[in-house]
Enzyme design. Structure first.
Site, PDB file in Angstrom:
ATOM      1  N   GLU A 186       4.344  -5.304   7.380  1.00  0.00           N
ATOM      2  CA  GLU A 186       3.604  -4.241   8.072  1.00  0.00           C
ATOM      3  C   GLU A 186       4.049  -3.991   9.507  1.00  0.00           C
ATOM      4  O   GLU A 186       4.101  -2.846   9.951  1.00  0.00           O
ATOM      5  CB  GLU A 186       2.098  -4.539   8.045  1.00  0.00           C
ATOM      6  CG  GLU A 186       1.421  -4.271   6.712  1.00  0.00           C
ATOM      7  CD  GLU A 186       1.496  -5.451   5.742  1.00  0.00           C
ATOM      8  OE1 GLU A 186       2.274  -6.395   6.009  1.00  0.00           O
ATOM      9  OE2 GLU A 186       0.794  -5.412   4.720  1.00  0.00           O
ATOM     10  N   GLU A 193      -0.920  -9.225  -0.562  1.00  0.00           N
ATOM     11  CA  GLU A 193      -2.347  -9.412  -0.267  1.00  0.00           C
ATOM     12  C   GLU A 193      -3.169  -9.442  -1.560  1.00  0.00           C
ATOM     13  O   GLU A 193      -4.115 -10.220  -1.682  1.00  0.00           O
ATOM     14  CB  GLU A 193      -2.838  -8.304   0.684  1.00  0.00           C
ATOM     15  CG  GLU A 193      -2.261  -8.482   2.091  1.00  0.00           C
ATOM     16  CD  GLU A 193      -2.557  -7.326   3.012  1.00  0.00           C
ATOM     17  OE1 GLU A 193      -2.180  -6.180   2.672  1.00  0.00           O
ATOM     18  OE2 GLU A 193      -3.171  -7.534   4.073  1.00  0.00           O
ATOM     19  N   GLY A 216       0.382  -4.930   0.862  1.00  0.00           N
ATOM     20  CA  GLY A 216      -0.806  -4.960  -0.002  1.00  0.00           C
ATOM     21  C   GLY A 216      -0.561  -5.656  -1.335  1.00  0.00           C
ATOM     22  O   GLY A 216      -1.494  -6.168  -1.953  1.00  0.00           O
ATOM     23  N   ALA A 231       0.876  -1.166   0.000  1.00  0.00           N
ATOM     24  CA  ALA A 231       0.000   0.000   0.000  1.00  0.00           C
ATOM     25  C   ALA A 231       0.916   1.220   0.000  1.00  0.00           C
ATOM     26  O   ALA A 231       2.075   1.129   0.435  1.00  0.00           O
ATOM     27  CB  ALA A 231      -0.867  -0.014   1.242  1.00  0.00           C
TER      28      ALA A 231
HETATM   29  N1  COA Z   1       4.621   3.004  -0.655  1.00  0.00           N
HETATM   30  C1  COA Z   1       5.025   4.160  -1.213  1.00  0.00           C
HETATM   31  N2  COA Z   1       6.152   4.280  -1.916  1.00  0.00           N
HETATM   32  C2  COA Z   1       6.902   3.185  -2.071  1.00  0.00           C
HETATM   33  C3  COA Z   1       6.549   1.947  -1.525  1.00  0.00           C
HETATM   34  C4  COA Z   1       5.334   1.877  -0.789  1.00  0.00           C
HETATM   35  N3  COA Z   1       4.884   0.747  -0.237  1.00  0.00           N
HETATM   36  N4  COA Z   1       7.507   1.037  -1.824  1.00  0.00           N
HETATM   37  C5  COA Z   1       8.429   1.692  -2.551  1.00  0.00           C
HETATM   38  N5  COA Z   1       8.073   2.991  -2.695  1.00  0.00           N
HETATM   39  C6  COA Z   1       8.789   4.041  -3.416  1.00  0.00           C
HETATM   40  C7  COA Z   1       9.987   4.539  -2.634  1.00  0.00           C
HETATM   41  O1  COA Z   1       9.597   5.491  -1.685  1.00  0.00           O
HETATM   42  C8  COA Z   1      10.826   5.111  -3.751  1.00  0.00           C
HETATM   43  O2  COA Z   1      10.270   6.357  -4.129  1.00  0.00           O
HETATM   44  P1  COA Z   1      11.244   7.652  -4.329  1.00  0.00           P
HETATM   45  O3  COA Z   1      12.193   7.240  -5.429  1.00  0.00           O
HETATM   46  O4  COA Z   1      10.293   8.739  -4.738  1.00  0.00           O
HETATM   47  O5  COA Z   1      11.921   7.859  -3.033  1.00  0.00           O
HETATM   48  C9  COA Z   1      10.579   4.172  -4.923  1.00  0.00           C
HETATM   49  O6  COA Z   1       9.345   3.511  -4.604  1.00  0.00           O
HETATM   50  C10 COA Z   1      11.649   3.121  -5.090  1.00  0.00           C
HETATM   51  O7  COA Z   1      11.803   2.424  -3.877  1.00  0.00           O
HETATM   52  P2  COA Z   1      13.201   2.240  -3.126  1.00  0.00           P
HETATM   53  O8  COA Z   1      12.904   2.014  -1.669  1.00  0.00           O
HETATM   54  O9  COA Z   1      14.126   3.347  -3.468  1.00  0.00           O
HETATM   55  O10 COA Z   1      13.727   0.887  -3.799  1.00  0.00           O
HETATM   56  P3  COA Z   1      14.758  -0.152  -3.181  1.00  0.00           P
HETATM   57  O11 COA Z   1      15.117  -1.068  -4.286  1.00  0.00           O
HETATM   58  O12 COA Z   1      15.842   0.528  -2.422  1.00  0.00           O
HETATM   59  O13 COA Z   1      13.892  -0.980  -2.100  1.00  0.00           O
HETATM   60  C11 COA Z   1      11.918  -2.161  -1.301  1.00  0.00           C
HETATM   61  C12 COA Z   1      12.815  -1.795  -2.513  1.00  0.00           C
HETATM   62  C13 COA Z   1      10.699  -2.877  -1.833  1.00  0.00           C
HETATM   63  C14 COA Z   1      12.709  -3.087  -0.356  1.00  0.00           C
HETATM   64  C15 COA Z   1      11.537  -0.867  -0.534  1.00  0.00           C
HETATM   65  O14 COA Z   1      10.998   0.045  -1.485  1.00  0.00           O
HETATM   66  C16 COA Z   1      10.515  -1.066   0.539  1.00  0.00           C
HETATM   67  O15 COA Z   1      10.830  -1.575   1.618  1.00  0.00           O
HETATM   68  N6  COA Z   1       9.239  -0.636   0.283  1.00  0.00           N
HETATM   69  C17 COA Z   1       8.188  -0.681   1.265  1.00  0.00           C
HETATM   70  C18 COA Z   1       7.676  -2.077   1.451  1.00  0.00           C
HETATM   71  C19 COA Z   1       6.612  -2.122   2.511  1.00  0.00           C
HETATM   72  O16 COA Z   1       6.852  -1.921   3.674  1.00  0.00           O
HETATM   73  N7  COA Z   1       5.386  -2.418   2.072  1.00  0.00           N
HETATM   74  C20 COA Z   1       4.280  -2.588   2.945  1.00  0.00           C
HETATM   75  C21 COA Z   1       3.492  -1.351   3.045  1.00  0.00           C
HETATM   76  S1  COA Z   1       2.150  -1.552   4.184  1.00  0.00           S
END
Ligand code: COA
Length: 260
Positions: free
Chosen positions: A135, A115, A112, A66
């Site tokens: 989460e 999910e 999400g 999400a």
């Molecule tokens: N919501 C909003 N933005 C998200 C996102 C999310 N769930 N997951 C990734 N993004 C965005 C990042 O903020 C980043 O945006 P920016 O370039 O404007 O800063 C872009 O997507 C790329 O992500 P980034 O974190 O730089 O990539 P990465 O390869 O370093 O890491 C992940 C990849 C998936 C490990 C990391 O993005 C992450 O942990 N995301 C969140 C996962 C999460 O907790 N999801 C559950 C949400 S309830």
């Protein structure tokens, strides 16, 4: 129809929905959820579409969760509404469609995203896919059905571990857990999903719709799954698909189902 955050490709009898926010790793914001609801409703009502594939754009992510930026300052009431609306508009909605939905998990499927994949009728993953429900690392719990569907799919102990550690598992482990049905190189992912969709499309769409309903009933404590099956089985006998399927068998020809 024009969408901002998704692409819909029609290749009758299969439609492919691609979540298209690659710069945000296809994170599900409110607008994307609304657009997905619209697209799924439209495809469900299109008699020519007999299977739907959903995937993420780019090579990195199916859906990374999400959209965290969108709910970071939510109140208790808003949090509850976010989960309830999301479940109704997208996750329950997809699970209960009578058109089969295959998740083509092409990279990160987190929160999400996992999910959503779990709400689909089954899942195929590319070998770079990573799945998890992170989460609790954000101080929240899965709110789009993750606490319910993950234990249904992989068992309570494994689900508890994944949810409590907030860790990710790779595609091979997901296959071992039964979370995905196949793992293939990324370049073969859509091809395999299309083949599976095509195989499905040879069968009666009406019977498939009833089968989905009956299988889903086995995971719903408030209804009797066996009774649902009996009812659905009986209803099949009143359908043109049943007449065509049985006639084709007797006449030793391929069935041409009139469908829903
Ligand atoms: N919501 C909003 N933005 C998200 C996102 C999310 N769930 N997951 C990734 N993004 C965005 C990042 O903020 C980043 O945006 P920016 O370039 O404007 O800063 C872009 O997507 C790329 O992500 P980034 O974190 O730089 O990539 P990465 O390869 O370093 O890491 C992940 C990849 C998936 C490990 C990391 O993005 C992450 O942990 N995301 C969140 C996962 C999460 O907790 N999801 C559950 C949400 S309830």
């Amino acid at each position: 129809m024009k969408y901002q955050n998704i692409l819909v490709r029609m290749d009758d009898p299969i439609a492919t929905i691609t979540i298209n926010r690659p710069n945000k790793l296809n994170a599900l914001n409110r607008n994307t959820i609304k657009e997905l609801h619209k697209a799924f409703s439209k495809l469900e009502n299109d008699r020519k579409i007999l299977a739907i594939i959903i995937t993420g754009s780019g090579e990195k992510a199916f859906v990374a969760g999400a959209d965290i930026a969108e709910f970071a300052d939510f109140s208790v009431k808003e949090g509850k509404k976010l989960a309830a609306q999301g479940q109704e508009l997208l996750f329950h909605f997809v699970e209960n469609l009578s058109t089969p939905v295959i998740a083509a998990v092409n990279g990160f499927a987190l929160g999400g995203g996992l999910e959503l994949a779990m709400a689909c009728h089954f899942r195929v993953a590319s070998d770079n896919a990573k799945m998890g429900l992170p989460e609790v690392s954000l101080g929240v719990i899965p709110g789009y059905g993750g606490t319910q569907r993950l234990p249904q799919l992989i068992g309570k102990g494994r689900a508890m571990e994944m949810i409590m550690t907030a860790g990710m598992i790779g595609a091979e482990k997901a296959l071992d857990y039964g979370l995905v049905n196949y793992v293939v190189p990324q370049e073969e992912l859509l091809n395999l999903c299309q083949k599976l969709g095509s195989k499905i499309s040879n069968n009666s769409p009406v019977a498939i719709g009833y089968a989905i309903k009956a299988v889903n009933a086995s995971f719903n404590n408030s209804i009797n799954g066996f009774a649902t099956e009996i009812n659905a089985f009986g209803k099949c006998f009143g359908t043109d698909d049943f007449k065509e399927g049985t006639s084709a068998f007797i006449e030793k020809r391929k069935a041409d189902f009139p469908g829903r």
